[in-house]
Design an enzyme around this catalytic site. Sequence first.
Site, PDB file in Angstrom:
ATOM      1  N   ASP A 248       0.819  -1.208   0.000  1.00  0.00           N
ATOM      2  CA  ASP A 248       0.000   0.000   0.000  1.00  0.00           C
ATOM      3  C   ASP A 248       0.850   1.255   0.000  1.00  0.00           C
ATOM      4  OD1 ASP A 248       0.642   0.218   2.721  1.00  0.00           O
ATOM      5  OD2 ASP A 248      -0.982  -1.187   3.184  1.00  0.00           O
ATOM      6  N   LYS A 270      -4.608   3.553  -0.756  1.00  0.00           N
ATOM      7  CA  LYS A 270      -4.513   4.977  -1.066  1.00  0.00           C
ATOM      8  C   LYS A 270      -4.584   5.746   0.229  1.00  0.00           C
ATOM      9  CE  LYS A 270      -4.857   7.505  -4.220  1.00  0.00           C
ATOM     10  NZ  LYS A 270      -5.254   8.690  -4.859  1.00  0.00           N
ATOM     11  N   GLY A 301       3.498  -0.740   5.704  1.00  0.00           N
ATOM     12  CA  GLY A 301       4.378   0.271   6.297  1.00  0.00           C
ATOM     13  C   GLY A 301       4.515   0.027   7.797  1.00  0.00           C
ATOM     14  N   MET A 383      -1.780   8.944  12.236  1.00  0.00           N
ATOM     15  CA  MET A 383      -2.917   9.417  11.430  1.00  0.00           C
ATOM     16  C   MET A 383      -3.542  10.651  12.046  1.00  0.00           C
ATOM     17  SD  MET A 383      -4.570   5.714  10.513  1.00  0.00           S
ATOM     18  CE  MET A 383      -4.202   4.914  12.053  1.00  0.00           C
TER      19      MET A 383
HETATM   20  N1  SAH Z   1       1.637   0.226  10.714  1.00  0.00           N
HETATM   21  C1  SAH Z   1       2.197   1.549  10.601  1.00  0.00           C
HETATM   22  C2  SAH Z   1       1.184   2.648  10.861  1.00  0.00           C
HETATM   23  C3  SAH Z   1       0.089   2.714   9.854  1.00  0.00           C
HETATM   24  S1  SAH Z   1      -1.028   4.013  10.198  1.00  0.00           S
HETATM   25  C4  SAH Z   1       3.390   1.665  11.546  1.00  0.00           C
HETATM   26  O1  SAH Z   1       3.593   0.789  12.381  1.00  0.00           O
HETATM   27  O2  SAH Z   1       4.129   2.643  11.444  1.00  0.00           O
HETATM   28  C5  SAH Z   1      -0.427   5.301   9.158  1.00  0.00           C
HETATM   29  C6  SAH Z   1       0.177   6.419   9.965  1.00  0.00           C
HETATM   30  O3  SAH Z   1       1.474   6.060  10.385  1.00  0.00           O
HETATM   31  C7  SAH Z   1       0.381   7.713   9.199  1.00  0.00           C
HETATM   32  O4  SAH Z   1      -0.794   8.465   9.152  1.00  0.00           O
HETATM   33  C8  SAH Z   1       1.440   8.389  10.034  1.00  0.00           C
HETATM   34  O5  SAH Z   1       0.893   8.964  11.176  1.00  0.00           O
HETATM   35  C9  SAH Z   1       2.285   7.207  10.474  1.00  0.00           C
HETATM   36  N2  SAH Z   1       3.468   7.011   9.636  1.00  0.00           N
HETATM   37  C10 SAH Z   1       3.807   5.899   8.966  1.00  0.00           C
HETATM   38  N3  SAH Z   1       4.977   6.049   8.348  1.00  0.00           N
HETATM   39  C11 SAH Z   1       5.416   7.284   8.635  1.00  0.00           C
HETATM   40  C12 SAH Z   1       6.572   8.036   8.293  1.00  0.00           C
HETATM   41  N4  SAH Z   1       7.531   7.543   7.514  1.00  0.00           N
HETATM   42  N5  SAH Z   1       6.680   9.296   8.763  1.00  0.00           N
HETATM   43  C13 SAH Z   1       5.727   9.823   9.554  1.00  0.00           C
HETATM   44  N6  SAH Z   1       4.608   9.153   9.909  1.00  0.00           N
HETATM   45  C14 SAH Z   1       4.455   7.902   9.460  1.00  0.00           C
END
Ligand code: SAH
Length: 460
Positions: A248, A270, A301, A383
């Site tokens: 994603d 998205k 992510g 988020m």
């Molecule tokens: N599973 C992911 C989180 C998914 S929710 C984790 O453990 O990191 C998505 C949120 O994660 C985004 O809205 C943001 O707040 C945060 N996020 C993820 N990657 C990021 C990054 N590289 N820099 C800043 N915030 C990030």
Amino acid sequence: METLPLGFRLKDQSCLVVGGGEIAARKVSLLVRAGARVTLVAPEVLTSLREQVKASGGNVQERRYLSEDLDHQTLVVAATDDQELNAEVSRACQQRRIPVNVVDSPALCTVIFPAIVDRSPILIGISSNGVSPVLARMLRGKIESTIPAAYGRLASLLGEFRAQAKQAFPDTSARRAFWEEQLQGPMPDMVFSGREQDARRHLQQALANPGQKPSGEVYLVGAGPGDPDLLTFKALRLMQQADVIVYDRLVSEPILDLCRRDAERIYVGKARADHAVPQEGINALLVRLAQEGKRVCRLKGGDPFIFGRGGEEIEELAEARIPFQVVPGITAASGCAAYAGIPLTHRNYAQSVRFVTGHLKDGTPDLPWEELVHPNQTLVLYMGLISLGPIREQLLAHGLPAATPVAMISKGTTAQQQVITGTLADIVEKLAGQPLPAPTLIIVGEVVKLREQLNWFSHD
Ligand code: SAH
């Protein structure tokens, strides 16, 4: 790509080396190793070099270079300390379309010599395209140290079974799965420990009973916050094994580049609520792909179990009795905090840390506010960017001081990382003046102050 790495088969081919010193000697060694017939031209030639060329069946001409020397050459190397002569050789070769390498002058080369890790038949070439040969050599050192010398023997042994495997598994993906299974099993170790006969027997048996089609499985892999260096070894291994990558928005391009080249890629995410494929669709997709016998890497992510809906995805897999593995990743909070110089806990400032989502439910953030305003606690909001306004109001209303420091980290751990700091009082205005691209993470608490102290080396 500045150049395309290609293997040059030089066995019994005529190659010309212009130059008689140490540098020429190094190139001659490589050419001789590849089986080339070397002609060396230079007014003065080191004795050891002369002997080396002669011993390999080549010939040495102790005189100045002449343009006729280029006749019938497959490859030419200019390695003199006379820049004009090097340039002349390069020009003449290019006119006659003979591949030419000029030592230490990338602009005069039509081919370059990479640094080599030789585990013949396996060869690894590392090139900086002349930009930094020292860096390329250092990288070679690293690779040398991670690939056991016996890899060459293993590769040769696999080569013995190639034709047989092709017969047993005419289908390419079945054949690949067979080899991968073998390479992950006990067989390579037999070769490494010198038991090659055992390894052969093992392979013979496996080929005689090809068994059934391999069953599919799903790897739920945390890809970390963006910097590919933050992947785990396990994540990388599974990314390079999977037949399909389901990913994603949060998975960065450099990370996708590390997936198996020929794996099918399916994009399912998205921004925010605007999912390209709704969650139920993703769950069903994973089940379907695995039921087709594919190895599916669901790349997410950060960490799959932190605001990643990983739990929902595996629930469905478990119901469908599909084998799966979950690989943790570095979550955005850890990655962003580290790269922004903000410790999430600190003996003097914060004894606990809470990860919360700023995701809105029916337009308002739905959070246990009383618990979030504890002193000596760091809050990390995932988020949270769009709901920053209402979150800030609630925190203030529930008693968090307006002077509480806040950091917003955009695209944390990537080359585009930006950090804005302020306080609950002024962060919303600061942000209005400098909108931040998603994804953004918000850290609230006294620990943010430590950034000034700890981040002296950073550029942002
Ligand atoms: N599973 C992911 C989180 C998914 S929710 C984790 O453990 O990191 C998505 C949120 O994660 C985004 O809205 C943001 O707040 C945060 N996020 C993820 N990657 C990021 C990054 N590289 N820099 C800043 N915030 C990030």
